[in-house]
Write a protein that holds these residues in place. Structure first.
Motif, PDB file in Angstrom:
ATOM      1  N   SER A   1      10.280 -49.570 -32.913  1.00  0.00           N
ATOM      2  CA  SER A   1       9.973 -48.137 -32.761  1.00  0.00           C
ATOM      3  C   SER A   1      10.252 -47.347 -34.045  1.00  0.00           C
ATOM      4  O   SER A   1       9.371 -46.633 -34.545  1.00  0.00           O
TER       5      SER A   1
ATOM      6  N   LEU B   1       8.222 -48.585 -24.938  1.00  0.00           N
ATOM      7  CA  LEU B   1       9.225 -48.414 -23.892  1.00  0.00           C
ATOM      8  C   LEU B   1       8.614 -48.189 -22.520  1.00  0.00           C
ATOM      9  O   LEU B   1       9.300 -48.352 -21.501  1.00  0.00           O
TER      10      LEU B   1
ATOM     11  N   LEU C   1      10.000 -57.077 -26.843  1.00  0.00           N
ATOM     12  CA  LEU C   1       9.447 -55.752 -26.637  1.00  0.00           C
ATOM     13  C   LEU C   1       7.934 -55.751 -26.822  1.00  0.00           C
ATOM     14  O   LEU C   1       7.206 -55.072 -26.100  1.00  0.00           O
TER      15      LEU C   1
ATOM     16  N   TRP D   1       8.571 -51.162 -19.626  1.00  0.00           N
ATOM     17  CA  TRP D   1       9.897 -51.459 -19.084  1.00  0.00           C
ATOM     18  C   TRP D   1      10.439 -50.278 -18.278  1.00  0.00           C
ATOM     19  O   TRP D   1      10.995 -50.444 -17.196  1.00  0.00           O
ATOM     20  N   ALA D   2      10.270 -49.060 -18.793  1.00  0.00           N
ATOM     21  CA  ALA D   2      10.800 -47.879 -18.111  1.00  0.00           C
ATOM     22  C   ALA D   2      10.128 -47.672 -16.759  1.00  0.00           C
ATOM     23  O   ALA D   2      10.775 -47.250 -15.786  1.00  0.00           O
TER      24      ALA D   2
ATOM     25  N   PHE E   1      15.624 -55.645 -20.936  1.00  0.00           N
ATOM     26  CA  PHE E   1      15.055 -54.824 -22.001  1.00  0.00           C
ATOM     27  C   PHE E   1      15.498 -55.340 -23.359  1.00  0.00           C
ATOM     28  O   PHE E   1      16.672 -55.657 -23.572  1.00  0.00           O
TER      29      PHE E   1
ATOM     30  N   MET F   1      13.587 -53.057 -29.913  1.00  0.00           N
ATOM     31  CA  MET F   1      13.327 -51.620 -29.952  1.00  0.00           C
ATOM     32  C   MET F   1      13.888 -50.990 -31.219  1.00  0.00           C
ATOM     33  O   MET F   1      13.254 -50.133 -31.838  1.00  0.00           O
TER      34      MET F   1
ATOM     35  N   VAL G   1       7.093 -44.059 -28.023  1.00  0.00           N
ATOM     36  CA  VAL G   1       7.339 -44.265 -26.584  1.00  0.00           C
ATOM     37  C   VAL G   1       6.515 -45.393 -25.988  1.00  0.00           C
ATOM     38  O   VAL G   1       6.892 -45.927 -24.942  1.00  0.00           O
TER      39      VAL G   1
END
Length: 533
Positions: A219, A78, A268, A81-82, A210, A215, A75
């Motif tokens: 990830s 991410l 990312l 950006w989230a 994104f 990703m 996570v």
């Protein structure tokens, strides 16, 4: 209006003091961080209990820690950006909810596999609590007070090592292991209600596209690589497909991402930041330090529980001096980081850690508790003077729009270092213990030979085993001596790694550096800072 223009239009506080508004927000962040960090330290002292309750090996139950770490690694890329896309308040409350739900599910687990799965869910929430909390605090306090900010956020990092083992040991002794997770339920509900009232309303304005391609490589690549590394203690060899296959696939995905990441404008993970020499030095220093310190940190309670036969509460009390030592130095180090170059303070803090580790390289089955607790206290003082200054130095060299990208890099390195350190120390300890001589004519219920060290360790937590396997008392004594030597050998490796940390630490800045946190390049949008924990 963009986030950059909003930030520019708001007055930047000039006072070094943290006012009432900042402290109100800090209450939410500290509460969430305490819940997350306490949980990690509580689980550390519970590992031998999990071994007994679920009849599993140490390497197997260590996955309750590793699964949590894997979720963090997934996570972290991410989160920045989230937070921009959905807002920090909404995402922070979602993280609190996931962590609380995961805690409740952990308490219902009736197998080690279920417990590991629920810990992963916990990690998905817990992995965002500290980064998002730091984002919220940075916005409220202003970047010029980053050192004091780190000192405030150091509170849960101090309470965790002190209170976590003691609380966990007490709950396991007077109730059951289920309560180390159930205790999070009321805290989580209070934190959710407090966050709803205290945190400012979200005005999310996505500033960057994104990187879905990145990703899909990074990830799963990190998760697979860490899965392979973390499987090594249980399997015991790199030759096993369960180790090398996920490591190879994960490494290939990560290398592919490294090659790809220089193409998009907003990858990312921005590896171009490694051109910043000071960030690179801070990252290398932190990475080597995390491997040594976090890896060995799992061994301290295990020594007291398995070699010395202490209860979980007593083991928690015995390792508490480490947290007390950090409590004394971390606030001071946070304030000094705003005034004194970290290259002048961190090497001395590392020397304190080295001095403490030296004692544990000589540990035996009858080592003085006064000496061991004193060494843990000295190590804690060194830890308090190391982590926060190194993080502060790295952040200070970045411009405002680079903070999220740089801190994400550091956070991922921290999680990888922790996983590698835990796996390395577990492999060394397991291999050392496997060298213990088998007891002639004594086998376990599955017909496997029982070693002297294995029976001695098991009998410390379950004395009735000595009655089931009647052996001469000298066998138990030899087994405990052998187990203590296995721990000492493992601590020698950690000691060497801390010594190695002095090399990159020697290149940390020795001149006072100007903070670039308010500097944004024209045309770039500042992304939400996601700072390591």
């Amino acid at each position: 209006m963009t986030q950059q223009s909003v930030a520019a239009s708001q007055p930047v506080p000039t006072s070094d003091k943290l006012d009432a508004t900042v402290l109100k927000v800090a209450g939410v962040v500290v509460l969430g961080a305490i819940m997350s960090i306490l949980d990690v330290t509580v689980v550390t002292v519970a590992l031998p209990t999990f071994q007994s309750e679920f009849d599993a090996s140490y390497a197997r139950v260590a996955w309750t820690m590793t699964g949590y770490t894997l979720a963090l690694a997934t996570v972290i890329p991410l989160a920045g950006w989230a937070a921009d896309r959905f807002g920090t308040k909404r995402l922070y409350m979602l993280a609190l909810a996931l962590f609380t739900i995961g805690s409740g599910l952990c308490a219902t687990a009736d197998s080690i596999g279920q417990l590991i799965a629920y810990r992963v869910l916990q990690g998905l929430g817990g992995g965002m609590l500290m980064p998002l909390g730091m984002t919220i605090m940075t916005r409220a306090a202003g970047p010029h007070r980053i050192g004091r900010l780190m000192a405030v956020l150091g509170i849960p990092m101090l309470l965790g090592p002190i209170g976590g083992p003691i609380l966990g040991g007490w709950l396991i002794d007077v109730a059951s292991w289920h309560w180390i997770f159930l205790i999070n339920l009321p805290i989580g509900l209070v934190a959710l209600a407090y966050a709803q009232v205290a945190l400012p309303k979200d005005n999310p304005e996505p500033s960057e596209s994104f990187d879905f391609v990145g990703m899909l490589m990074l990830s799963p690549g990190l998760a697979l690589f860490l899965y392979g590394v973390s499987s090594l203690p249980e399997v015991g060899t790199f030759a096993d497909a369960g180790v090398w296959a996920p490591m190879l696939i994960g490494a290939a995905l990560v290398v592919s991402f490294v090659v790809y990441s220089f193409r998009p404008r907003h990858p990312l993970l921005d590896l171009r930041l490694f051109r910043n020499r000071r960030l690179t030095v801070a990252a290398v220093t932190m990475f080597v330090f995390i491997i040594a310190f976090m890896g060995a940190g799992l061994l301290f309670p295990s020594y007291f529980l398995q070699v010395r036969g202490e209860s979980t509460l007593a083991a928690g009390l015995l390792i508490a001096p480490q947290g007390i030592g950090a409590m004394l130095t971390m606030p001071i180090a946070g304030m000094l980081a705003d005034k004194v170059p970290v290259g002048r303070t961190v090497p001395f803090a590392l020397l304190l850690i080295i001095a403490g580790f030296a004692t544990f390289t000589q540990v035996d089955a009858n080592s003085s508790y006064l000496l061991l607790c004193g060494s843990l206290f000295v190590m804690g003082m060194g830890m308090g003077g190391t982590m926060m200054p190194v993080m502060t130095s790295a952040l200070r060299t970045l411009t405002g729009h680079e903070v999220a990208r740089g801190s994400t890099l550091l956070n991922i390195l921290q999680q990888i270092g922790g996983s590698v350190g835990a796996a390395l120390m577990s492999v060394i300890l397991t291999n050392e213990l496997n060298g213990s001589r088998p007891i002639p004519g004594v086998t376990d219920p599955n017909g496997n030979p029982v070693s002297e060290a294995g029976l001695a360790i098991a009998s410390q937590q379950r004395p009735e085993l000595v009655e089931q396997f009647p052996v001469d008392p000298s066998v138990i004594e030899r087994g405990l001596d052998f187990a203590a030597n296995a721990f000492a050998t493992t601590f020698w490796v950690a000691f060497g790694l801390v010594l190695l940390t002095l090399i990159p630490a020697a290149f940390l800045p020795r001149r006072r550096e100007r903070s670039h946190l308010l500097d944004d390049q024209p045309g770039d949008q500042p992304k939400t800072p996601v700072v390591i924990h």
